[in-house]
Design a protein around this motif. Sequence first.
Motif, mmCIF file in Angstrom:
data_model
loop_
_atom_site.group_PDB
_atom_site.id
_atom_site.type_symbol
_atom_site.label_atom_id
_atom_site.label_comp_id
_atom_site.label_asym_id
_atom_site.label_seq_id
_atom_site.Cartn_x
_atom_site.Cartn_y
_atom_site.Cartn_z
ATOM 1 N N LEU A 20 -21.579 -21.421 25.499
ATOM 2 C CA LEU A 20 -20.401 -22.207 25.161
ATOM 3 C C LEU A 20 -20.024 -23.085 26.351
ATOM 4 C CD1 LEU A 20 -18.165 -19.485 23.452
ATOM 5 C CD2 LEU A 20 -19.959 -20.914 22.447
ATOM 6 N N SER A 21 -19.529 -24.269 26.046
ATOM 7 C CA SER A 21 -19.091 -25.204 27.084
ATOM 8 C C SER A 21 -17.664 -25.640 26.807
ATOM 9 C CB SER A 21 -19.988 -26.443 27.108
ATOM 10 O OG SER A 21 -21.329 -26.114 27.308
ATOM 11 N N CYS A 22 -16.936 -25.887 27.866
ATOM 12 C CA CYS A 22 -15.572 -26.395 27.747
ATOM 13 C C CYS A 22 -15.358 -27.398 28.869
ATOM 14 C CB CYS A 22 -14.569 -25.257 27.837
ATOM 15 S SG CYS A 22 -12.851 -25.785 27.798
ATOM 16 N N ALA A 23 -15.270 -28.663 28.490
ATOM 17 C CA ALA A 23 -15.092 -29.732 29.467
ATOM 18 C C ALA A 23 -13.617 -30.020 29.647
ATOM 19 C CB ALA A 23 -15.827 -30.982 29.026
ATOM 20 N N ALA A 24 -13.153 -29.899 30.877
ATOM 21 C CA ALA A 24 -11.761 -30.172 31.216
ATOM 22 C C ALA A 24 -11.669 -31.516 31.926
ATOM 23 C CB ALA A 24 -11.204 -29.071 32.112
ATOM 24 N N SER A 25 -10.762 -32.352 31.473
ATOM 25 C CA SER A 25 -10.525 -33.643 32.115
ATOM 26 C C SER A 25 -9.032 -33.832 32.297
ATOM 27 C CB SER A 25 -11.115 -34.777 31.279
ATOM 28 O OG SER A 25 -10.551 -34.800 29.984
ATOM 29 N N GLY A 26 -8.679 -34.846 33.054
ATOM 30 C CA GLY A 26 -7.279 -35.087 33.349
ATOM 31 C C GLY A 26 -6.941 -34.556 34.723
ATOM 32 N N ASN A 27 -5.857 -33.833 34.836
ATOM 33 C CA ASN A 27 -5.370 -33.325 36.120
ATOM 34 C C ASN A 27 -6.086 -32.025 36.491
ATOM 35 O OD1 ASN A 27 -3.895 -33.000 38.438
ATOM 36 N ND2 ASN A 27 -2.083 -32.191 37.396
ATOM 37 N N ILE A 28 -7.401 -32.122 36.712
ATOM 38 C CA ILE A 28 -8.171 -30.902 36.943
ATOM 39 C C ILE A 28 -7.848 -30.269 38.302
ATOM 40 C CG2 ILE A 28 -10.021 -31.588 35.385
ATOM 41 C CD1 ILE A 28 -11.686 -32.272 37.862
#
Length: 116
Positions: A20-28
């Motif tokens: 499983l993958s979870c890409a976090a973007s924004g104010n990381i």
Amino acid sequence: QVQLVESGGGLVQPGGSLRLSCAASGNIESITSMAWYRQTPGTPRVLVARMVRGGNLYYADSVKGRFTIYRENVRNTATVYLQMNNLKPEDTAVYYCNTGGQAIYWGQGTQVTVSS
């Protein structure tokens, strides 16, 4: 704000593997922990694995030795993975990624079904 996009669920036979993958973007930069939870119908969402800033890892007893959580940072995106090996029917659930820090964010969920 942090945006999370999950991928990688599906149908697999017992003993198989999924990632499983979870890409976090924004104010990381605000993220202090990344985790995976899972939920089956009629039950609470439960923690499967978590990694916190500094490197501490947590795994639920039911997945120790079979699941691995890890993170990769590329430019402005932080991706958390859950490598799941030797899957069992009881691993069937909707899996959610989660980030903690200044605020808590959840992914949209991805279905994992382990069945022959």
